[in-house]
Design a protein around this motif. Structure first.
Motif, PDB file in Angstrom:
ATOM      1  N   ASP A 236       0.898  -1.067   0.031  1.00 58.79           N
ATOM      2  CA  ASP A 236      -0.058   0.103   0.129  1.00 58.79           C
ATOM      3  C   ASP A 236       0.477   1.415  -0.172  1.00 58.79           C
ATOM      4  O   ASP A 236       0.524   2.132  -0.317  1.00 58.79           O
ATOM      5  CB  ASP A 236      -0.657  -0.073   1.276  1.00 58.79           C
ATOM      6  CG  ASP A 236      -1.876  -0.778   1.187  1.00 58.79           C
ATOM      7  OD1 ASP A 236      -2.264  -1.340   0.103  1.00 58.79           O
ATOM      8  OD2 ASP A 236      -2.484  -1.471   2.139  1.00 58.79           O
ATOM      9  N   ALA A 237       1.871   1.402   0.817  1.00 61.00           N
ATOM     10  CA  ALA A 237       3.082   2.483   0.928  1.00 61.00           C
ATOM     11  C   ALA A 237       3.262   2.539  -0.622  1.00 61.00           C
ATOM     12  O   ALA A 237       3.748   3.811  -1.409  1.00 61.00           O
ATOM     13  CB  ALA A 237       4.070   2.157   2.137  1.00 61.00           C
TER      14      ALA A 237
ATOM     15  N   GLU B 233      -5.814   7.361  -9.083  1.00 62.21           N
ATOM     16  CA  GLU B 233      -5.975   8.984  -8.028  1.00 62.21           C
ATOM     17  C   GLU B 233      -5.607  10.060  -9.458  1.00 62.21           C
ATOM     18  O   GLU B 233      -5.599   9.046 -10.432  1.00 62.21           O
ATOM     19  CB  GLU B 233      -4.904   9.174  -7.432  1.00 62.21           C
ATOM     20  CG  GLU B 233      -4.328  10.284  -6.659  1.00 62.21           C
ATOM     21  CD  GLU B 233      -3.182  10.632  -6.036  1.00 62.21           C
ATOM     22  OE1 GLU B 233      -2.867  12.054  -6.402  1.00 62.21           O
ATOM     23  OE2 GLU B 233      -2.608  10.094  -4.862  1.00 62.21           O
TER      24      GLU B 233
ATOM     25  N   ARG C 236       1.023   4.089  -2.568  1.00 63.96           N
ATOM     26  CA  ARG C 236       0.713   5.628  -2.465  1.00 63.96           C
ATOM     27  C   ARG C 236       1.680   6.811  -3.238  1.00 63.96           C
ATOM     28  O   ARG C 236       1.540   7.591  -3.489  1.00 63.96           O
ATOM     29  CB  ARG C 236       0.669   5.658  -0.878  1.00 63.96           C
ATOM     30  CG  ARG C 236      -0.347   5.399  -0.470  1.00 63.96           C
ATOM     31  CD  ARG C 236      -0.315   6.160   1.116  1.00 63.96           C
ATOM     32  NE  ARG C 236       0.445   5.678   1.532  1.00 63.96           N
ATOM     33  CZ  ARG C 236       0.030   4.525   2.397  1.00 63.96           C
ATOM     34  NH1 ARG C 236       0.010   3.391   2.312  1.00 63.96           N
ATOM     35  NH2 ARG C 236       1.315   4.372   3.232  1.00 63.96           N
ATOM     36  N   GLU C 237       3.243   5.833  -2.781  1.00 62.75           N
ATOM     37  CA  GLU C 237       4.452   7.031  -3.619  1.00 62.75           C
ATOM     38  C   GLU C 237       4.153   7.176  -5.345  1.00 62.75           C
ATOM     39  O   GLU C 237       4.592   7.832  -5.039  1.00 62.75           O
ATOM     40  CB  GLU C 237       5.477   6.003  -2.845  1.00 62.75           C
ATOM     41  CG  GLU C 237       6.056   6.529  -1.319  1.00 62.75           C
ATOM     42  CD  GLU C 237       6.047   7.828  -1.168  1.00 62.75           C
ATOM     43  OE1 GLU C 237       6.769   8.452  -1.833  1.00 62.75           O
ATOM     44  OE2 GLU C 237       5.418   8.407   0.144  1.00 62.75           O
TER      45      GLU C 237
ATOM     46  N   LEU D 251       1.462   6.348  -7.505  1.00 57.17           N
ATOM     47  CA  LEU D 251       0.376   7.397  -7.629  1.00 57.17           C
ATOM     48  C   LEU D 251       1.041   9.148  -7.010  1.00 57.17           C
ATOM     49  O   LEU D 251       1.031   9.652  -7.632  1.00 57.17           O
ATOM     50  CB  LEU D 251      -0.546   7.571  -6.909  1.00 57.17           C
ATOM     51  CG  LEU D 251      -1.146   6.343  -7.843  1.00 57.17           C
ATOM     52  CD1 LEU D 251      -2.633   5.384  -6.376  1.00 57.17           C
ATOM     53  CD2 LEU D 251      -1.348   5.960  -8.810  1.00 57.17           C
ATOM     54  N   ARG D 252       1.647   9.817  -5.958  1.00 57.62           N
ATOM     55  CA  ARG D 252       2.047  10.119  -5.105  1.00 57.62           C
ATOM     56  C   ARG D 252       2.816  11.218  -6.662  1.00 57.62           C
ATOM     57  O   ARG D 252       3.101  12.472  -7.180  1.00 57.62           O
ATOM     58  CB  ARG D 252       3.005  10.796  -4.566  1.00 57.62           C
ATOM     59  CG  ARG D 252       3.521  12.173  -3.732  1.00 57.62           C
ATOM     60  CD  ARG D 252       3.794  11.399  -2.650  1.00 57.62           C
ATOM     61  NE  ARG D 252       5.058  10.793  -3.222  1.00 57.62           N
ATOM     62  CZ  ARG D 252       6.320  11.709  -2.992  1.00 57.62           C
ATOM     63  NH1 ARG D 252       6.351  13.063  -3.272  1.00 57.62           N
ATOM     64  NH2 ARG D 252       7.391  11.029  -3.253  1.00 57.62           N
TER      65      ARG D 252
ATOM     66  N   GLY E  86      -4.571   0.703  -6.345  1.00 59.23           N
ATOM     67  CA  GLY E  86      -4.709   2.115  -5.957  1.00 59.23           C
ATOM     68  C   GLY E  86      -5.430   3.391  -7.002  1.00 59.23           C
ATOM     69  O   GLY E  86      -4.963   3.145  -8.039  1.00 59.23           O
TER      70      GLY E  86
END
Length: 156
Positions: free
Chosen positions: A46-47, A133, A50-51, A53-54, A131
């Motif tokens: 998950d981390a 975004e 997130r990274e 997509l960021r 994920g």
């Protein structure tokens, strides 16, 4: 006062109970360790998502964004101690890159399982995290071929 003779009745039953208790404790510990390994792998995946997509949603274009985002996801996995794990990253479709585009990414990695040497072999379980975004609508950037212009930001 008469003393009762001391004998060994019940000794075998007691040792069987101790053996059963030790086996239950060992199996329970292995189960908890394996569940914890999968939970930790999912948290790390998950981390990484997130990274990815960021970094990807702040990029100027889909090509350079995907390369930098994959490096950021792998760096997040290394930071959590998963430098030697096989990772599979499914990047977003470059055609949908642009303002209001939806970037979807999937990260798969192997969670090592604990085994008993000589009895149960070690294995692994594949953990998947995904994920999505929305890419910033108010930036100037390269646009993919599927991008539609006009209207309000991210409107219908």
């Amino acid at each position: 006062m008469r003393r009762r003779p001391v004998d060994e009745r019940g000794v075998v039953g007691g040792t069987d109970g101790l053996l059963a208790g030790v086996l239950v404790a060992m199996v329970g510990t292995l189960m908890i360790a394996n569940v914890w390994s999968v939970i930790a792998a999912r948290t790390d995946a998950d981390a990484a998502v997130r990274e990815y997509l960021r970094v990807y949603t702040k990029a100027d274009g889909p090509g350079s964004g995907a390369a930098r985002a994959e490096a950021a996801a792998r760096a997040a996995l290394v930071a959590s101690g998963r430098s030697d794990v096989a990772v599979s990253i499914t990047p977003p479709d470059a055609e949908t890159f642009g303002p209001c585009g939806l970037a979807r990414v999937t990260v798969r990695l192997q969670a090592p399982l604990v085994g008993v040497p000589g009895f149960v072999g070690r294995g692994s379980k594949t953990v998947t995290a995904a994920g999505a975004e929305v890419i910033d609508p108010w930036r100037s950037m390269e646009r993919g071929t599927a991008w539609r212009s006009g209207g309000a930001a991210c409107g219908g």
